[in-house]
Scaffold this motif. Structure first.
Motif, PDB file in Angstrom:
ATOM      1  N   ASP A   1       0.816  -1.219   0.000  1.00  0.00           N
ATOM      2  CA  ASP A   1       0.000   0.000   0.000  1.00  0.00           C
ATOM      3  C   ASP A   1       0.851   1.272   0.000  1.00  0.00           C
ATOM      4  O   ASP A   1       0.490   2.267  -0.632  1.00  0.00           O
ATOM      5  CB  ASP A   1      -0.943   0.003   1.218  1.00  0.00           C
ATOM      6  CG  ASP A   1      -2.037  -1.050   1.086  1.00  0.00           C
ATOM      7  OD1 ASP A   1      -2.430  -1.346  -0.056  1.00  0.00           O
ATOM      8  OD2 ASP A   1      -2.481  -1.579   2.123  1.00  0.00           O
ATOM      9  N   GLU A   2       2.006   1.220   0.705  1.00  0.00           N
ATOM     10  CA  GLU A   2       2.892   2.393   0.741  1.00  0.00           C
ATOM     11  C   GLU A   2       3.381   2.753  -0.666  1.00  0.00           C
ATOM     12  O   GLU A   2       3.536   3.917  -1.007  1.00  0.00           O
ATOM     13  CB  GLU A   2       4.116   2.115   1.634  1.00  0.00           C
ATOM     14  CG  GLU A   2       3.796   2.018   3.123  1.00  0.00           C
ATOM     15  CD  GLU A   2       4.980   1.465   3.928  1.00  0.00           C
ATOM     16  OE1 GLU A   2       5.632   2.255   4.631  1.00  0.00           O
ATOM     17  OE2 GLU A   2       5.257   0.256   3.847  1.00  0.00           O
TER      18      GLU A   2
ATOM     19  N   VAL B   1       1.699  -6.804  -6.160  1.00  0.00           N
ATOM     20  CA  VAL B   1       0.635  -7.224  -5.244  1.00  0.00           C
ATOM     21  C   VAL B   1      -0.604  -6.345  -5.393  1.00  0.00           C
ATOM     22  O   VAL B   1      -1.731  -6.811  -5.280  1.00  0.00           O
ATOM     23  CB  VAL B   1       1.153  -7.167  -3.786  1.00  0.00           C
ATOM     24  CG1 VAL B   1       0.032  -7.443  -2.784  1.00  0.00           C
ATOM     25  CG2 VAL B   1       2.306  -8.145  -3.584  1.00  0.00           C
ATOM     26  N   LYS B   2      -0.359  -5.048  -5.657  1.00  0.00           N
ATOM     27  CA  LYS B   2      -1.463  -4.082  -5.599  1.00  0.00           C
ATOM     28  C   LYS B   2      -1.930  -3.583  -6.967  1.00  0.00           C
ATOM     29  O   LYS B   2      -2.533  -2.521  -7.066  1.00  0.00           O
ATOM     30  CB  LYS B   2      -1.042  -2.879  -4.736  1.00  0.00           C
ATOM     31  CG  LYS B   2      -0.720  -3.250  -3.281  1.00  0.00           C
ATOM     32  CD  LYS B   2      -1.942  -3.743  -2.539  1.00  0.00           C
ATOM     33  CE  LYS B   2      -1.621  -4.107  -1.092  1.00  0.00           C
ATOM     34  NZ  LYS B   2      -2.821  -4.556  -0.365  1.00  0.00           N
ATOM     35  N   LEU B   3      -1.656  -4.321  -8.019  1.00  0.00           N
ATOM     36  CA  LEU B   3      -2.138  -3.906  -9.337  1.00  0.00           C
ATOM     37  C   LEU B   3      -3.662  -3.928  -9.384  1.00  0.00           C
ATOM     38  O   LEU B   3      -4.284  -4.851  -8.863  1.00  0.00           O
ATOM     39  CB  LEU B   3      -1.607  -4.827 -10.445  1.00  0.00           C
ATOM     40  CG  LEU B   3      -0.108  -4.817 -10.765  1.00  0.00           C
ATOM     41  CD1 LEU B   3       0.134  -5.566 -12.071  1.00  0.00           C
ATOM     42  CD2 LEU B   3       0.470  -3.421 -10.833  1.00  0.00           C
ATOM     43  N   ASP B   4      -4.260  -2.922 -10.024  1.00  0.00           N
ATOM     44  CA  ASP B   4      -5.720  -2.922 -10.195  1.00  0.00           C
ATOM     45  C   ASP B   4      -6.067  -3.492 -11.578  1.00  0.00           C
ATOM     46  O   ASP B   4      -5.181  -3.857 -12.360  1.00  0.00           O
ATOM     47  CB  ASP B   4      -6.315  -1.527  -9.962  1.00  0.00           C
ATOM     48  CG  ASP B   4      -5.922  -0.507 -11.024  1.00  0.00           C
ATOM     49  OD1 ASP B   4      -5.350  -0.912 -12.075  1.00  0.00           O
ATOM     50  OD2 ASP B   4      -6.192   0.691 -10.823  1.00  0.00           O
TER      51      ASP B   4
ATOM     52  N   GLY C   1       3.943  -8.734   5.112  1.00  0.00           N
ATOM     53  CA  GLY C   1       2.560  -8.275   5.253  1.00  0.00           C
ATOM     54  C   GLY C   1       2.070  -7.435   4.094  1.00  0.00           C
ATOM     55  O   GLY C   1       1.181  -6.595   4.251  1.00  0.00           O
ATOM     56  N   SER C   2       2.639  -7.676   2.895  1.00  0.00           N
ATOM     57  CA  SER C   2       2.319  -6.816   1.750  1.00  0.00           C
ATOM     58  C   SER C   2       0.946  -7.109   1.156  1.00  0.00           C
ATOM     59  O   SER C   2       0.309  -6.231   0.592  1.00  0.00           O
ATOM     60  CB  SER C   2       3.387  -6.976   0.665  1.00  0.00           C
ATOM     61  OG  SER C   2       4.656  -6.626   1.174  1.00  0.00           O
ATOM     62  N   GLY C   3       0.508  -8.365   1.263  1.00  0.00           N
ATOM     63  CA  GLY C   3      -0.795  -8.727   0.705  1.00  0.00           C
ATOM     64  C   GLY C   3      -0.684  -9.904  -0.239  1.00  0.00           C
ATOM     65  O   GLY C   3       0.372 -10.527  -0.358  1.00  0.00           O
TER      66      GLY C   3
END
Length: 447
Positions: free
Chosen positions: A236-237, A270-273, A298-300
């Motif tokens: 998220d960061e 991890v955070k691609l939309d 804890g990145s996801g």
């Protein structure tokens, strides 16, 4: 070296070829480092025979993201429970004490551990070069261990004084970085089929180098015909930083700098939309999925199911040993399967599909169509797994290795060379390497 051998009567051969053929009681004939035939009842007068009874045979596994130097900083107490940025701030001052010996020995340990887990090819991302360390040290280690290496010339150029995370002692001038990229490509990169060493260009991340270096690195890589690698959208960061600093999401930022395409692979994602996944699919941009590291920090959970369904090339990465803290690729494949299931449903990732990520998936991400499957004409990177032991006992489907199977390989061939034989590394005396690593670690702790 024996130029011709025949693996005979394997219980199951998981070919990972274009039809995903599985052979029961199958044979593989290898000559001069290349697979000559996969079938039944094969024979050759000259061949050394390897008994395949009680085994499952797969392509050698492919690891698409690692920081080999980190095998010297596993389970560092102050970093054990830290999130990504705090974790880095704890470790940077320790890594700043490393030199060429640390880089070479830590790489040998990590590469040996990978080989023992069935891995025949790995990439490595080295982005710090303290005290005279060079990418050459890691390449030397790979030659000694006998696995294929895609060595990436990483870099950091924005230190603490310029608002970056790394201490100033670990960053380099951008002109020097580009110059050394040219040196290592010209010295080591082998573009031919069956290459043991390839080089790629890999600025560490969008928040440790400038926009200019990202752009220049892409131009240089394409001029030289080599691949490009970096970290992207890890947590998220990362997303918050990208939105604040660049006014867009990481995928759009990457695209604007030329960092999409079949010659690019990004770690984590991890955070691609949905829009970014679509962008990666259309451009053929690869992803190195690192499930254990993503859990540890804890990145996801990366949206691997959505990526695969969209057509994004996905491979697996064990990531650095300071965030995993191991280099076992068969366990990494199991973890990838478990994470997709816990997040999206038990039917969302089979044992065979996760193993596919670890073989032909990784080969595709690294641009290696000469590897990653067992078929005539492909290179002889072959992993043989003993399914007659306790871990597979009672299994109705031993070929579902990731559900009930060994976590260490019985035999590993790389380019036809017997690198692991009956569970033992043949290329170096491992106890001596481990002794050297222990001495080096103690030296760093005491300083």
């Amino acid at each position: 070296m024996h130029h011709c051998f025949l693996i005979r009567n394997a219980d199951t051969i998981l070919t990972m070829d274009d039809t995903r053929r599985e052979l029961k009681g199958g044979d593989i004939l290898v000559r001069d480092g290349v697979i000559e035939a996969v079938g039944k009842g094969l024979y050759d007068d000259d061949a050394q025979i390897i008994d395949g009874r009680g085994t499952v045979v797969t392509p050698g596994l492919v690891n698409t993201h690692h920081h080999l130097y980190q095998t010297m900083t596993r389970a560092v107490p102050a970093a054990q429970n830290a999130l990504l940025f705090g974790w880095l701030q704890t470790l940077y001052p320790i890594w700043a004490k490393f030199g060429p010996d640390h880089m070479r020995i830590s790489a040998m340990v990590g590469l040996a551990e990978l080989a023992l887990s069935g891995c025949s090819m790995t990439s490595d991302h080295l982005y710090l070069y303290p005290n005279g360390s060079r990418l050459d040290d890691t390449i030397d280690a790979a030659r000694l261990i006998g696995v294929r290496l895609h060595a990436t010339r990483g870099a950091m150029s924005i230190g603490e004084s310029a608002g970056g995370l790394p201490p100033d002692s670990l960053v380099e001038r951008e002109a020097d970085i580009l110059e050394d990229c040219i040196r290592v490509i010209d010295t080591f990169h082998d573009a031919s089929d069956g290459a043991m060493i390839r080089v790629a260009v890999a600025p560490c991340s969008p928040f440790s180098v400038s926009r200019e270096l990202m752009r220049d690195a892409a131009v240089l890589a394409r001029d030289k015909g080599v691949m490009m690698h970096t970290h992207l959208a890890e947590n998220d960061e990362d997303i918050a930083y990208s939105l604040e600093k660049f006014g867009c999401r990481p995928g759009q930022y990457a695209e604007s700098l030329g960092w999409t395409g079949p010659d690019v692979w990004h770690a984590h994602c991890v955070k691609l939309d949905a829009a970014e996944i679509d962008l990666f699919a259309k451009s053929g941009t690869g992803v190195a999925h690192c499930p254990c590291s993503n859990c540890r920090l804890g990145s996801g959970i990366a949206p691997v199911r959505a990526m695969r369904d969209a057509g994004v090339p996905v491979g697996l990465g064990v990531d650095g040993s300071a965030s995993n803290d191991g280099s076992n690729l068969i366990l990494e494949a199991r973890q990838s399967m478990l994470l997709q299931r816990v997040a999206f449903g038990a039917d969302k990732m089979s044992a065979r599909e996760a193993l596919e990520l670890a073989t032909r998936g990784g080969a595709e991400v690294l641009g290696r169509d000469d590897l990653g499957r067992l078929a005539a004409g492909k290179r002889a990177d072959i992993a043989i797994w003993d399914v007659s032991d306790i871990e597979s006992s009672g299994s109705w489907d031993p070929a579902a290795l990731l559900l009930a199977g060994p976590t260490q390989v019985k035999d590993l061939f790389v380019e036809g060379r017997h690198v692991v034989a009956d569970g033992w590394l043949t290329t170096v005396h491992l106890p001596e390497v481990l002794r050297q690593q222990s001495a080096l670690v103690k030296g760093v702790m005491d300083r």
